[in-house]
Design a protein around this motif. Structure first.
Motif, PDB file in Angstrom:
ATOM      1  N   ALA A 161       0.863  -1.161   0.071  1.00 43.20           N
ATOM      2  CA  ALA A 161       0.010  -0.110   0.155  1.00 43.20           C
ATOM      3  C   ALA A 161       0.788   1.194   0.022  1.00 43.20           C
ATOM      4  CB  ALA A 161      -1.009   0.022   1.191  1.00 43.20           C
ATOM      5  N   MET A 162       2.105   1.222   0.342  1.00 39.44           N
ATOM      6  CA  MET A 162       2.977   2.411   0.705  1.00 39.44           C
ATOM      7  C   MET A 162       4.037   2.317  -0.566  1.00 39.44           C
ATOM      8  SD  MET A 162       4.045   2.569   4.728  1.00 39.44           S
ATOM      9  CE  MET A 162       4.651   0.745   4.760  1.00 39.44           C
ATOM     10  N   GLY A 163       3.553   1.514  -1.507  1.00 44.27           N
ATOM     11  CA  GLY A 163       4.303   1.616  -2.940  1.00 44.27           C
ATOM     12  C   GLY A 163       5.783   0.483  -2.939  1.00 44.27           C
ATOM     13  N   GLY A 164       5.954  -0.182  -2.034  1.00 46.04           N
ATOM     14  CA  GLY A 164       7.192  -0.978  -1.840  1.00 46.04           C
ATOM     15  C   GLY A 164       6.795  -2.432  -1.969  1.00 46.04           C
ATOM     16  N   THR A 165       7.959  -3.342  -1.532  1.00 46.73           N
ATOM     17  CA  THR A 165       7.642  -4.392  -1.787  1.00 46.73           C
ATOM     18  C   THR A 165       8.217  -5.246  -0.628  1.00 46.73           C
ATOM     19  OG1 THR A 165       9.671  -4.900  -2.554  1.00 46.73           O
ATOM     20  CG2 THR A 165       7.909  -4.697  -4.177  1.00 46.73           C
ATOM     21  N   LEU A 166       7.638  -6.619  -0.064  1.00 41.51           N
ATOM     22  CA  LEU A 166       8.102  -7.303   1.039  1.00 41.51           C
ATOM     23  C   LEU A 166       8.386  -8.733   0.584  1.00 41.51           C
ATOM     24  CD1 LEU A 166       9.011  -7.754   3.909  1.00 41.51           C
ATOM     25  CD2 LEU A 166       6.394  -8.311   4.394  1.00 41.51           C
ATOM     26  N   THR A 167       9.555  -9.169   0.544  1.00 46.33           N
ATOM     27  CA  THR A 167      10.117 -10.446   0.097  1.00 46.33           C
ATOM     28  C   THR A 167      10.850 -11.259   1.150  1.00 46.33           C
ATOM     29  OG1 THR A 167      12.108  -9.446  -0.741  1.00 46.33           O
ATOM     30  CG2 THR A 167      10.334  -9.462  -2.389  1.00 46.33           C
ATOM     31  N   ALA A 168      10.788 -12.436   1.019  1.00 42.05           N
ATOM     32  CA  ALA A 168      11.449 -13.429   1.941  1.00 42.05           C
ATOM     33  C   ALA A 168      12.485 -14.334   1.016  1.00 42.05           C
ATOM     34  CB  ALA A 168      10.497 -14.259   2.823  1.00 42.05           C
TER      35      ALA A 168
END
Length: 902
Positions: free
Chosen positions: A853-860
Motif C-alpha cells: 500500500a505504501m508503494g514498496g515490496t516485502l520479500t523473503a
C-alpha cells in the motif's frame, strides 16, 4: 386423456412427451391441452398417484377441481398443503403457499394452471414464477396449461375464437420443461363430455358450446396444440442428432428444396415445388439460388429479388449459396437442411448440348443418394442451343500468354517451313505445327489450343501442303493429319485444365487445413482462446464483426464478440452458422469488391450481404465447433475459478475459526483466571502475587488487542481500505519504536547506519510492519539473535534522476522455511507446519499488505547458513549518491546490556 380414464392406463394414445437434459434443479413436467375440459388436471392427478405408489414423496400444492366430482375424487390419498388466503377488495382469495411447500420440501408437488395470475400482494405476479422458485429449490413440479395461454399464440387464438386470453405464460417457460405431455381428445368427445355436465355446470353448457366450444374452434385449437408440440419434438430430435453427430437424413418431416436459376422458368419451378410441399402438412420449403464460383451472377439482381418475394409469398425461405460446382453446392445445401425432396427444372439446353456435356440435373440425380429428385418441365426446356459455360482453372495470366502463343507459334512454324522448304519435308512441318499446338495447350488451356490448332491447320494447308497457296487438299492423309492436330490440341488442353483444377483444389484443401490447424492452435495454446479465435475468424472470412450468440430464457445474448458492434440476433446477421440449437456463430461484413478476389460477390449483390461459398460454409461450421469448445472451456474455467474462490474462502474461514478459537480463547482464559483470583475473598494474596496477576491481565489484554488489530488490518487490506499518509521517515526511529513492548527485544541487534536515507512511508504502518517482522523472527527463530540491517539499492542501475530503493532486512539464524514455502509464508493464517498454533498467522500477510500500500515490496529469502531473511524495500524520500552499506563479514557482535547496539 379424458376424465373417465383410469389411473393405471397410459395417459392417452395420442399423448406425446419431450425429454430434455436434466438440470441441477427440480424437473418441470407440463400436461398440455387444447382447451379446458380435455382432462389435464385428471391426468396430472393420475401421475401423482402412480408416483406415490412407487414411494415418491408427493404433495398437492394447489389443484383446481372446478367442482368436477371425478377430479375431486382423485385428491383422496394425496397430502394437500394448505393454501394461503389473500384479501383483495373485500374478497377472500386462495393462492399457492410457496413458503409452506418449501418448508414441507417434498420430492414432487402438484401446482395446477401454470398461466394463472396471482392475487395482488402475492410474492410473484404469476404462478409460473412461483413454480420457478420451487424448481430452484430442487422440487419437481407437475402442472397444466392450455395452448391458448402461450404468449406467442395469443393473437392467433383471438382471431380464431374471438376471445383474447388475459392470462398468458412465456413460451420459453414451457419449452424449458423437461417433459411436455399432450392430453388429447377429439372435439366431438369434448362436446359430449360438456353435454354430460362433466366440464361446466349445466346452466353454462349451452352458452359455452355455442361460442368458444364450437367444433371449428376446437379443431383449430387441437391442430395448433399438435403442431406446436411437434415443433418441440423436432427441436429435441435435432438436439439429439447434433449431440450424437448424426449426419444421415432422417425423413421425420418433409423438407423440399427447390433450385432456382433466376431464368424465366424459375417461377414455374418454384410454384410447382410449393404445390409438392403443400401435399404434406407441416412440410418446409427452401428456395436456393446458386451463384457461380467466379463471383459473376448468372441472373440479374432484379430477377433474383423477384424470386425472393415470390418465395416469401408461397411460404418458402430464400437462400443464396456460392459454389464452383453447382450440383455439388446444391446437394450440399440440401443435405445441410436435412431435405427429403429436391425440385429442379429441366435443362434449357438442346439435346445435342446435353449429349456433349451432361447437365446439372443429370449430375444431381446421380449424386442425390436418399434425396428424391423431381425434374419439372417448363416452356423454356430444350430451346437453347448453347453448351454450358466452361470455366478454365488456368490462371488469367497464363491464358493471356496462351492466346499470344496461339498466334505466334503457328506463324513461327510456317516461317521455318517456308525457309527450310528444300531441307525439311512435310512430315517435319507437321511435327512443328503439332509442337506449336501442344505448347499453346500446355500454357493457355483449351481456348488458345483450339485457336492454335485451327491456325496451324490453315497455315499448314495453305503454305506447305500440295497444292500450295490453295486450301485444296490433294491427299487424304493430310486431312487425317489436320483432324489429329485438332484432337491432340483438345485432349492436351483438357488434361492441362484438369490438372490445373486439381492443383487449385489441392491448394484450397491445403489452405483450409492450414487454417483449421491455425484455429486449433489458437484454442489449444491459450488459456482464454475465444477472443483470439473470433478475431482469426473475422480476419480469415473478411468480416467486420464476429460474435457468438446464446439463447437464454428466450432472448439472444452475446457470449463473446470481436470487431465492430455487430448484430444481436441470428436473423439479422450476414453470416449465421448454428453451432447447436441455442448457440449461433454470426458475422457481419461487406463482400470485397476487389476484382483480384474472384470468390467474392461483385456488382449489386456485393452491396447487400456477405454470401459464403459452400466450401466456406463447411469450413466455418468446423470452426464454429472449435468456437463452441472454446466458449465451453471459458465457461468451465470461470466456474472452476468461482469454485476455487469459494473453496479458498471456505478454507480461509476454517483457518480463521481455528486460529481465532485458540488465539482469543487463550488470553481470555488468562484474563478470566487472573481476575477471578483477584476477586476471590477467600484467597489471600500478597502484594507481589496481586501485581503478578494484574500484569497477567495486562499482558493477555495486549495480546488480545494484537489479535484484533491483525484481524482488522487484514480486513482493511482485503477491501482496499488502507490509505497511507506518506512522509519522510527513517528506518532507525521506526525500528526503535517497533521494538518497544516486544517480548525478547533483548535478542534484537540494530545494524543501521545513521546516514541511511529516509524513505517515503506512513510512520504508523511502517512501525506495524517492522514490529510484525521482528515478532515473527523472535517467535520462529529458534532463540537465535535477530539482526536489522539497512542498505540502498540504486534506482535503474544508478542512473541520475532515478529514485533509489532503501532496504531493511530482518535476519534470523533459526530453522528457516521448508523448500517451496517462501511465497506461502505471506498467505493469511499460514504457519508452515507449526505443531502448536502460536498466533493467527496474519502478521506477515498484514505486513506485506501495508508495504504494498505504501508503494514498496516485502520479500523473503533464506539466510546464508540457515534461517530466514525478510526484506522491506521502499522508495527513498531523497535520492542521494548511490551508497551500498556492506554487511559484516564476521560473526555478529554481542549485544549491549539493553540488547541494542549503539
Amino acid at each position: 386423456m379424458g376424465s373417465d380414464s383410469t389411473c393405471g392406463s397410459p395417459p392417452c394414445p395420442a399423448a406425446a412427451a419431450i425429454h430434455r437434459t436434466s438440470v441441477p434443479r427440480g424437473e418441470l413436467r407440463i400436461h398440455l391441452g387444447a382447451a379446458p375440459g380435455v382432462g389435464k388436471t385428471y391426468a396430472m392427478l393420475c401421475e401423482a398417484h402412480r408416483r406415490a405408489e412407487r414411494g415418491t414423496d408427493v404433495v398437492v400444492g394447489l389443484v383446481e377441481t372446478h367442482r368436477r366430482a371425478k377430479t375431486a375424487m382423485m385428491l383422496d390419498g394425496l397430502e394437500v398443503v394448505a393454501r394461503r388466503t389473500v384479501s383483495y377488495r373485500g374478497v377472500e382469495l386462495t393462492e399457492l403457499d410457496v413458503d409452506a411447500v418449501l418448508d414441507r420440501a417434498p420430492e414432487v408437488v402438484l401446482v395446477d394452471e401454470l398461466a394463472h395470475t396471482n392475487a395482488p400482494g402475492s410474492r410473484h405476479a404469476k404462478r409460473w414464477q412461483d413454480i420457478e422458485e420451487l424448481l430452484e429449490a430442487g422440487i419437481t413440479v407437475l402442472t397444466t396449461v392450455n395452448i391458448q395461454h402461450l404468449e406467442s399464440l395469443n393473437d392467433v387464438i383471438e382471431r380464431i375464437t374471438g376471445v383474447r386470453q388475459q392470462e398468458t405464460v412465456p413460451d420459453e417457460v414451457v419449452r424449458h420443461a423437461e417433459q411436455i405431455e399432450l392430453v388429447d381428445i377429439t372435439p366431438e368427445a369434448l362436446r359430449r363430455r360438456m353435454a354430460h355436465g362433466n366440464v361446466y355446470a349445466p346452466e353454462r353448457v349451452d352458452a359455452a358450446m355455442a361460442n368458444y366450444f364450437q367444433p371449428r374452434n376446437l379443431t383449430a385449437l387441437r391442430e395448433m396444440a399438435l403442431l406446436w408440440l411437434a415443433d418441440q419434438v423436432e427441436v429435441a430430435l435435432q438436439r439429439y442428432r447434433t449431440d450424437q453427430q448424426i449426419t444421415d437424413i432422417w425423413e421425420t418431416r418433409e423438407r423440399v428444396v427447390v433450385a432456382l436459376t433466376g431464368g424465366p422458368e424459375s417461377e414455374t419451378v418454384l410454384r410447382r415445388a410449393a404445390r409438392i410441399a403443400e401435399r404434406t402438412e407441416s412440410s418446409e420449403l427452401f428456395a436456393v439460388h446458386v451463384l457461380r464460383g467466379d463471383g459473376l451472377a448468372d441472373a440479374p439482381v432484379v430477377a433474383v429479388a423477384g424470386l425472393r418475394r415470390l418465395a416469401e409469398n408461397v411460404g418458402a425461405s430464400f437462400h443464396t449459396v456460392v459454389g464452383d460446382h453447382v450440383p455439388s453446392a446444391l446437394l450440399e445445401f440440401a443435405r445441410g437442411v436435412d431435405a427429403t425432396q429436391l425440385v429442379i427444372g429441366t435443362s434449357r439446353r438442346s439435346r445435342l448440348a446435353r449429349v456433349l456435356v451432361e447437365g446439372i440435373g443429370t449430375r444431381v440425380v446421380q449424386d442425390s443418394g436418399h434425396i428424391d429428385v423431381h425434374m419439372v418441365t417448363h416452356p423454356e426446356a430444350g430451346r437453347g442451343m448453347h453448351l454450358p459455360r466452361r470455366f478454365s482453372a488456368v490462371p488469367a495470366a497464363r491464358r493471356a500468354m496462351g492466346w499470344a502463343l496461339s498466334v505466334l507459334l503457328p506463324l513461327t512454324a510456317v516461317g521455318i517451313g517456308i525457309l527450310g522448304r528444300g531441307l525439311l519435308g512435310l512430315s517435319t512441318d507437321v511435327v512443328l505445327f503439332f509442337l506449336a499446338t501442344v505448347i499453346t495447350a500446355l500454357v493457355g488451356g483449351l481456348g488458345p489450343a483450339l485457336l492454335a490448332a485451327g491456325a496451324s491447320g490453315v497455315l499448314l494447308n495453305f503454305f506447305l501442303t500440295p497444292p500450295r497457296y490453295t486450301f485444296a487438299i490433294s491427299e487424304r492423309e493430310n486431312v487425317i493429319t489436320l483432324v489429329a492436330m485438332v484432337l491432340v490440341a483438345v485432349l492436351v488442353a483438357l488434361v492441362v485444365d484438369r490438372a490445373a483444377r486439381r492443383a487449385q483444389q489441392a491448394a484450397q484443401a491445403r489452405s483450409e487445413a492450414s487454417l483449421l490447424a491455425s484455429f486449433s492452435r489458437s484454442v489449444l495454446a491459450r488459456s482464454h482462446p475465444l477472443p483470439r479465435l473470433l478475431e482469426r475468424i473475422r480476419e480469415a472470412f473478411g468480416l467486420t464483426s464476429v460474435a457468438i450468440l446464446q439463447r437464454k430464457e428466450g432472448r439472444w445474448t452475446v457470449a463473446a464478440s470481436t470487431g465492430q458492434a455487430g448484430c444481436t440476433r441470428p436473423e439479422d446477421a450476414d453470416v449465421d452458422v448454428a453451432v447447436d440449437l441455442d448457440t449461433h456463430l454470426v458475422g457481419e461484413g461487406r463482400a470485397v469488391t476487389d476484382p483480384a478476389a474472384p470468390r467474392r460477390i461483385t456488382g449489386e449483390a456485393a452491396a447487400a450481404r456477405r454470401i459464403l461459398t459452400a466450401a466456406e460454409r463447411r469450413l466455418l461450421q468446423a470452426v464454429a465447433g472449435q468456437a463452441l469448445l472454446a466458449l465451453r472451456h471459458q465457461q468451465i474455467s470461470a466456474e472452476a475459478a468461482e469454485a476455487k474462490r469459494r473453496a479458498d474462502a471456505t478454507e480461509l474461514r476454517s483457518a480463521l475459526l481455528s486460529a481465532v478459537g485458540h488465539d482469543l480463547r487463550t488470553p481470555l482464559a488468562s484474563i478470566k483466571a487472573a481476575a477471578g483470583s483477584l476477586r476471590d475473598p477467600n484467597l489471600r494474596l500478597s502484594e507481589a502475587d496481586r501485581g503478578e496477576l494484574a500484569a497477567t491481565v495486562e499482558e493477555s489484554a495486549d495480546r488480545l488487542t494484537g489479535v484484533v488489530d491483525n484481524l482488522l488490518d487484514s480486513s482493511r487490506i482485503a477491501t482496499g481500505a488502507v490509505t497511507p499518509e506518506l512522509q519522510p521517515v527513517g528506518y532507525v526511529e521506526v525500528a526503535l519504536l517497533a521494538l518497544r513492548g516486544l517480548d525478547g527485544a533483548e535478542r534484537v541487534r540494530l545494524d543501521l547506519s545513521d546516514d541511511l536515507p529516509e524513505v517515503r512511508a506512513d510512520p504508523g504502518l511502517l512501525e506495524r510492519v517492522v514490529a510484525n517482522l521482528v515478532d515473527n523472527a523472535l517467535r520462529h527463530g529458534g532463540g537465535s539473535q535477530v539482526t536489522l540491517r539497512g542498505s540502498v539499492l540504486p534506482g535503474n542501475g544508478g542512473q541520475e534522476g532515478e529514485v533509489d530503493l532503501v532496504e531493511l532486512r530482518v535476519v534470523d539464524a533459526g530453522p528457516g522455511v521448508p523448500a517451496g514455502g517462501l511465497e506461502r509464508l505471506f498467505a493469511p493464517f499460514q504457519r508452515l507446519g507449526d505443531r502448536e498454533p502460536r498466533g493467527l498467522g496474519l502478521g506477515l500477510s498484514v505486513a506485506r499488505g501495508f508495504v504494498e500500500a505504501m508503494g514498496g515490496t516485502l520479500t523473503a529469502d533464506d539466510t546464508p547458513g540457515g534461517g530466514l531473511t525478510t526484506t522491506v524495500s521502499l522508495p527513498a524520500a531523497i535520492s542521494p549518491a548511490p551508497v551500498v552499506l556492506p554487511e559484516p563479514a564476521g560473526p555478529a557482535e554481542p549485544a549491549g546490556p539493553a540488547g541494542l547496539a549503539p
